[in-house]
Scaffold this active site. Structure first.
Site, PDB file in Angstrom:
ATOM      1  N   THR A  35      49.861 -25.089 -76.614  1.00 16.09           N
ATOM      2  CA  THR A  35      49.547 -23.661 -76.574  1.00 16.09           C
ATOM      3  C   THR A  35      48.241 -23.358 -77.299  1.00 16.09           C
ATOM      4  OG1 THR A  35      50.757 -23.218 -78.636  1.00 16.09           O
ATOM      5  CG2 THR A  35      51.997 -23.077 -76.562  1.00 16.09           C
TER       6      THR A  35
ATOM      7  N   ASN B 257      49.057 -13.152 -76.723  1.00 14.32           N
ATOM      8  CA  ASN B 257      49.761 -14.244 -76.056  1.00 14.32           C
ATOM      9  C   ASN B 257      48.860 -15.451 -75.800  1.00 14.32           C
ATOM     10  OD1 ASN B 257      52.269 -12.984 -75.872  1.00 14.32           O
ATOM     11  ND2 ASN B 257      51.691 -11.876 -74.017  1.00 14.32           N
ATOM     12  N   HIS B 258      49.451 -16.637 -75.920  1.00 16.25           N
ATOM     13  CA  HIS B 258      48.788 -17.886 -75.575  1.00 16.25           C
ATOM     14  C   HIS B 258      49.401 -18.426 -74.278  1.00 16.25           C
ATOM     15  CE1 HIS B 258      47.373 -19.025 -79.915  1.00 16.25           C
ATOM     16  NE2 HIS B 258      47.322 -17.723 -79.704  1.00 16.25           N
ATOM     17  N   ARG B 259      48.617 -19.184 -73.561  1.00 13.42           N
ATOM     18  CA  ARG B 259      49.151 -19.856 -72.384  1.00 13.42           C
ATOM     19  C   ARG B 259      50.249 -20.835 -72.819  1.00 13.42           C
ATOM     20  NH1 ARG B 259      45.558 -23.032 -67.761  1.00 13.42           N
ATOM     21  NH2 ARG B 259      47.321 -23.550 -66.393  1.00 13.42           N
TER      22      ARG B 259
END
Length: 215
Positions: A92, A84-86
């Site tokens: 992102t 997952n990315h922020r």
């Protein structure tokens, strides 16, 4: 006369080297596998199962949990929370992983999307080249069709397929499913399973399940 294959062996059938019991691979942090669950791969050694688990970083603490008597086909991918990315900023893009001064943008762990553990129930059949996204829960007795991408939870005894995976149909009536979830045959001892093999593989009616519940 044997009543069950040796669940402590990597290859339960020495004549078939494309199928292994996953639980008997070397232990891996945050991965829990139930008895008799197998991985089948006709292209690569099945003991490479852990390569199916991607972006699984111990410091995040998320687990992959797979129950008993599951069938996992080749090409399956479990994508874990480390992928997952922020997503709450303008971009992102993960600047911090490239260094060169960009590391100052490193997010705190709590700023990253976290979907929790990925949990596969018991007696689940996962077809070839299925992708399972982080935090998905798959119920007992479910079937995941080949090439599906599972982005949300799957109900017990459901058949799902597609990208994203959607319900194709339920395997049984609601009453039958309720009884099967009470039956939990995967928790029986080896002798009881052996004694009821014929019913387990061919019984598909409420009368049969009720009979097994009282035995």
């Amino acid at each position: 006369m044997p009543i069950a294959p040796d669940k402590t062996k990597l290859y339960p059938n020495e004549n078939i080297k494309t199928v292994c019991y996953i639980k008997n691979l070397p232990a891996k942090p945050n991965v829990e596998i139930g008895d008799y669950t197998y991985y089948s791969d006709n292209k690569n050694p099945p003991e490479n199962f852990y390569e199916c688990i991607q972006h699984h970083y111990e410091f995040l603490g998320d687990k992959l949990i797979i129950g008993k008597f599951c069938a996992v086909a080749e090409g399956v991918t479990f994508i874990m929370n480390g992928a997952n990315h922020r997503m709450d900023g303008i971009t992102t893009y993960p600047f911090n992983i490239f260094g060169g001064g960009w590391e100052k943008a490193a997010p705190a762990v709590e700023q990253l999307p976290f979907k929790g553990d990925t949990v596969v129930g018991n007696d689940v059949w996962i077809g070839q080249k299925v992708t399972i996204m982080p935090g998905v829960k798959i119920g007992d007795g479910a079937i995941i069709a080949a090439n599906a991408t599972v982005t949300k939870n799957v109900e017990p005894y459901a058949i799902v397929g597609g990208n994203p995976a959607r319900l194709i149909k339920k395997r049984f009536s609601d009453e039958m499913i309720e009884l099967l979830l009470k039956l939990q045959w995967w928790n029986w001892d080896e002798q009881k399973i052996f004694n009821n093999l014929a019913l387990l593989v061919s019984g598909n009616d409420i009368v049969t399940v009720k009979k097994l519940l009282v035995n």
